[in-house]
Design an enzyme around this catalytic site. Structure first.
Site, short mmCIF file in Angstrom:
data_model
loop_
_atom_site.label_atom_id
_atom_site.label_comp_id
_atom_site.label_asym_id
_atom_site.label_seq_id
_atom_site.Cartn_x
_atom_site.Cartn_y
_atom_site.Cartn_z
N GLY A 18 5.24 -6.16 -3.10
CA GLY A 18 6.06 -5.28 -2.28
C GLY A 18 5.70 -5.45 -0.81
N CYS A 19 6.61 -4.99 0.03
CA CYS A 19 6.41 -5.18 1.47
C CYS A 19 5.26 -4.32 1.99
CB CYS A 19 7.71 -4.90 2.22
SG CYS A 19 8.56 -3.40 1.67
N TYR A 20 5.30 -3.02 1.72
CA TYR A 20 4.19 -2.18 2.18
C TYR A 20 2.86 -2.67 1.57
CZ TYR A 20 7.47 1.52 3.85
OH TYR A 20 8.43 2.25 4.50
N THR A 76 1.87 -5.61 0.71
CA THR A 76 1.38 -6.83 1.36
C THR A 76 0.62 -6.48 2.63
OG1 THR A 76 3.13 -8.21 0.46
CG2 THR A 76 2.10 -8.98 2.49
#
Ligand SMILES: NC(=O)C1=CN([C@@H]2O[C@H](COP(=O)(O)OP(=O)(O)OC[C@H]3O[C@@H](n4cnc5c(N)ncnc54)[C@H](OP(=O)(O)O)[C@@H]3O)[C@@H](O)[C@H]2O)C=CC1
Ligand SMILES: CC(=O)N[C@@H](CCC(=O)OP(=O)(O)O)C(=O)O
Length: 346
Positions: free
Chosen positions: A148-150, A152
């Site tokens: 996921g972006c957060y 990472t």
């Protein structure tokens, strides 16, 4: 040349994949799916791709997709991905799944935060696609669960500290702020210009965001013990970019450590993680449209806390850039192929 397909090519991560793959010398984008734009060229739907990419949006079943490519990016919402990925694997295809469906190792945890899982047998096999942590496993994987972006931004920032026992895990508080492309391209009132512009708000406050267990899974592995975090996401009035600020109390060992040297040692050979000089701060515009993660830290001697800041592009290192980095590893291409472009500043 590797024949590659993008499933969900008309979303924000799909079009970013298309942009990166358009300049990838080892890859040919042979198929791109979208239901709403079926029959239209990608370059017509996204004029940014005109004269750079000649591929049609098609509405295809998985069976129809199979002969069209050897490697697939699944860039569809979670739940949809788990209906598609097992059929691709059964046909011998390699897959990077950008959704959350195969990121959590524990089925019970997945089902607590998402919904029932229809192919839990792949949870153990899927490799969590953070190359800085799992490069060797990714090289031989046939299914990579793109992070996921957060998570990472947070995991790259905190892993070096937790591995060395430099912070008290129970004190971790993480505030993350994301641009609105993080919410995807489907229409919703919450993401209208007038709701987002000139404003700033937290959401899913109080341990309610589904990235919490993903962050905890990877930070627990780094610490070698269960880690619980207070994670609060915020919505920024910008299109792309994430800035995460993490706070923790230093352990006695952490208070004596040379933390800058530790970060430098952890990431000195990483092409996409940049540890900033003391006193500098990451900014979303320094990573925009790139695959980079910028990290800095400061010590608050009054409270004995460390504050770590990290910035990524949510659809770059937070999704499609990282997905291509994973494909490069899985295929034995040079890891940075098509990804070494600097950020788009200003
Ligand atoms: N945006 C971000 O910053 C990040 C996103 N992700 C994850 O990546 C995935 C894609 O995200 P994003 O691009 O933002 O999402 P979007 O909503 O922008 O796009 C979703 C894509 O999937 C297609 N799609 C949606 N539902 C279905 C379905 N039932 N069957 C087939 N295709 C479908 C859509 O096209 P159509 O409706 O035309 O078929 C579209 O191409 C998601 O799992 C997301 O959570 C991960 C990290 C960061
Ligand atoms: C700003 C925004 O809404 N962000 C999304 C997270 C981004 C995302 O796509 O999450 P996955 O990587 O797990 O799919 C959210 O909070 O749900």
């Amino acid at each position: 040349m590797l024949d590659v397909g993008i499933i969900g090519a008309s979303g924000y991560t799909g079009v970013e994949l298309a942009r990166i793959l358009a300049v990838h010398p080892e890859v040919r984008l042979t198929v791109a799916t979208s239901r709403q734009y079926a029959g239209r060229k990608m370059a017509e739907v996204f004029p940014s791709l005109a004269k750079r990419l000649d591929v049609l949006c098609e509405n295809l079943t998985v069976d129809e997709l199979l002969p069209r490519a050897d490697f697939f990016f699944a860039a569809v919402p979670h739940k949809t991905a788990m209906d598609i990925v097992p059929k691709l694997l059964a046909a011998g295809k390699k897959v990077v799944d950008l959704s959350a469906d195969y990121r959590l190792h524990d089925q019970r945890v997945y089902e607590e935060w998402y919904q029932p899982h229809s192919s839990p047998e792949f949870l153990a096999e899927a490799v969590y696609g953070l190359p800085e942590l799992y490069r060797d496993q990714i090289r031989t994987a046939r299914l990579v669960a793109n992070p996921g972006c957060y998570p990472t931004s947070v995991i790259l920032a905190l892993t070096p500290l937790l591995r060395e026992d430099l912070i008290e895990p129970g004190t971790l508080v993480i505030d993350s702020k994301s641009g609105t492309s993080g919410a995807g391209r489907s229409a919703s009132v919450a993401n209208l210009y007038c709701e987002v512009a000139d404003s700033f708000r937290a959401y899913k406050v109080g341990g309610k965001h589904r990235h919490t267990p993903e962050i905890e899974q990877e930070l627990s592995l780094a610490a070698g013990a269960p880690v619980r975090v207070t994670f609060t996401p915020h919505l920024l009035p910008i299109s792309r970019g994430i800035l995460s600020t993490s706070y923790a109390t230093l352990t006695p060992r952490g208070a004596k450590a040379d933390i800058f040297a530790l970060y430098e040692a952890a990431y000195k050979d990483e092409p996409f993680v940049r540890v900033l000089a003391p006193g500098e701060q990451p900014a979303t515009h320094n990573v925009r449209a790139s695959n980079c993660c910028d990290i800095a830290f400061a010590l608050d001697h009054r409270t004995g806390r460390i504050i770590v800041t990290s910035a990524i592009d949510n659809i770059g290192k937070g999704a499609s850039g990282q997905a291509v980095q994973n494909m490069n590893l899985m295929q034995g291409f040079a890891e940075g192929t098509a990804l070494m472009g600097p950020a788009c500043f200003p």
